[in-house]
Design an enzyme around this catalytic site. Structure first.
Site, short mmCIF file in Angstrom:
data_model
loop_
_atom_site.label_atom_id
_atom_site.label_comp_id
_atom_site.label_asym_id
_atom_site.label_seq_id
_atom_site.Cartn_x
_atom_site.Cartn_y
_atom_site.Cartn_z
CD GLU A 134 -26.00 14.24 21.75
OE1 GLU A 134 -26.00 14.07 20.50
OE2 GLU A 134 -26.95 13.92 22.47
CD GLU A 269 -29.57 16.54 24.44
OE1 GLU A 269 -29.97 15.61 23.70
OE2 GLU A 269 -28.92 17.52 24.03
#
Length: 494
Positions: A134, A269
């Site tokens: 991320e 995710e």
């Protein structure tokens, strides 16, 4: 690209900076077997590498490389697609994206990915590499820096040769956020191998439902998500944005921006908190929350797959599986994430949970399907031997008062009684859903897990296979209910 339809994350296991086992049990072959047995076909492996490397030479500990390979091999033994990444690891990479390239970070990317790619060069395209997790990136200048690091990742992998020459590689959008990806990615990273680059985003929206841990001045946690799962009186706990239509719009935008340009999109995710720790969430309210959570997960999976995105659920020890024993501890959630039904809203009056089903006739065992994979209004509906086709999968949704819409997963069209007819033999076909009574079906149990399906506008009739035929292609129509086996249907996971 490989077709990971139902994905799962081995979360909080190989990526703690302090080492495997620090945030929960170590990975075990039992958990990999259990995930496969539950219907998943993809595993994402978040891995820390920087904390297992010499900080002077950037050489990865050989014992750690061997351990990661061991887990990958367990996944390969169960025929999983595997997405192997460089994860958070104290944020050495993803928290240091600025408007200039850091030579040390770039050197680490070059060294780590050269070593990882070399170690796995012989693995086939069931193994995908993901450059990061991320990355915190908010501006065009930061995206330019991040893109440079990705170019280093890609070129390092390709230079090792073997199967890495055409292996699928995955880069993460800015903040793995769909909006930032849409706004900042003006050009994708460079790859010497065409058609082997994918984009990853994550989906934790709406934040008050998915991740928020306590109420705040600006807003409260949401307990209930989905139009059919809103609480009738606790409206302050209902999600008010980023529900079904918004999920569809987000994924459609990603399909339009990237998939249409040849870049597959992975939802690496997604998850919603299981709020069993809230003192004000008990009894029927807790049941509604848990059902809503299964519906959220199912909706994200189904919407992603229908728009061409590849969904991978975020899981950690004890939520859905026990890492050590492999025990499945949340069967309702696992079913919703792998093509089965979500839990219905408690007290909703329906007897079939919302979900995707194959619908089979009692007399023949054959599946209801849209003939010829038709997508046009008026495409005929018939029975056919089950072949796992998308035209034999039906999205069943409770509308209240035991009425349901039944929508073809492949066609997107509703099970419809032609022309609102009420006579015996009136044809049943596929038609754009408009909420009409000839598209709403009352489902009533007969016996032994079989059901009668009656159109709301002609409730004395039922869905019937013409002439009690057992042949492939026998037509579906309506007929007065007479307890015939050709008038009784079973709902099963496809």
């Amino acid at each position: 690209m490989p077709t990971p339809t139902y994905g799962w994350n081995l979360g909080n296991t190989l990526e703690p900076p302090n080492g495997e086992g620090y945030w929960g049990p170590a990975a075990s072959e039992a958990i990999i077997d259990a995930v496969a047995d539950s219907g998943f076909n993809t595993i994402r492996l978040p891995v820390a590498w920087d904390s297992h490397a010499d900080q002077s030479t950037f050489q990865i500990d050989p014992a750690w490389m061997a351990r990661v390979k061991e887990v990958v091999d367990w996944c390969y033994a169960r025929d999983f697609y595997v997405l192997l990444n460089i994860h958070w690891d104290d944020g050495w990479f993803e928290r240091n994206i600025t408007d200039t390239v850091d030579p040390t970070i770039n050197a680490k990317m070059q060294s780590y990915w050269t070593q990882i790619a070399t170690a796995f060069a012989g693995y086939d395209n069931h193994l995908l590499f993901a450059g990061a997790n991320e990355p915190e990136c908010h501006t065009p200048e930061e995206w330019a820096t991040l893109r440079t690091y990705y170019n280093t990742f890609i070129s390092a992998v390709r230079a090792t040769g073997g199967n890495n020459t055409n292996r699928w590689l995955v880069v993460q959008g800015p903040n793995t956020n769909w909006e930032y990806s849409d706004q900042l990615i003006t050009s994708m990273p460079e790859d010497s191998t065409p058609g082997r680059l994918a984009l990853e985003i994550h989906h934790y929206t709406p934040f008050p439902f998915a991740l928020m841990e306590e109420d705040a001045e600006w807003g409260n946690m949401s307990y209930f998500w989905g139009q059919d799962y809103h609480h009738p009186t606790r409206t302050d706990r209902n999600a008010t944005f980023d529900e079904e239509d918004d999920v569809d719009a987000m994924f459609q935008l990603m399909a339009d921006r990237f998939i249409s340009q040849g870049y597959p999109v992975i939802v690496g995710e997604f998850a919603a908190r299981k709020r069993t720790d809230q003192a004000d969430l008990t009894g029927d309210d807790l049941k509604l929350h848990l059902a809503s959570r299964t519906y959220f997960h199912k909706y994200v999976v189904d919407s992603a797959n229908s728009h061409g995105l590849k969904p991978i659920y975020w899981d950690i020890h004890g939520l859905m599986f026990d890492w050590e024993t492999g025990a499945l501890v949340d069967q309702d959630n696992a079913r919703a994430l792998t093509g089965g039904a979500a839990l219905p809203p408690p007290g909703g009056g329906g007897i079939i949970p919302n979900g995707v089903y194959k619908i089979t006739a009692r007399h023949s065992g054959k599946a209801l399907e849209v003939a010829g994979l038709g997508k046009e209004n008026g495409s005929n509906v018939q029975q056919w031997g089950y072949w796992w086709g998308e035209s034999q999968r039906w999205v069943v949704r409770h509308l209240g008062n035991n009425e349901y819409s039944i929508i073809g997963a492949q066609s997107g069209k509703a099970l419809d009684v032609s022309g609102w007819g009420t006579d015996n033999g009136t044809n049943v076909h596929a038609w754009t859903y408009g909420g009409g009574a000839n598209q709403r079906w009352i489902i009533s149990e007969t016996s032994d897990g079989y059901y009668r399906l009656s159109p709301s506008h002609a409730s004395d009739k039922c869905l019937d296979v013409n002439g009690v035929s057992s042949q492939d292609g026998a037509n579906a129509h309506i007929w007065a209910f007479g307890w015939g086996a050709n008038q009784q249907w079973k709902f099963e996971a496809p």
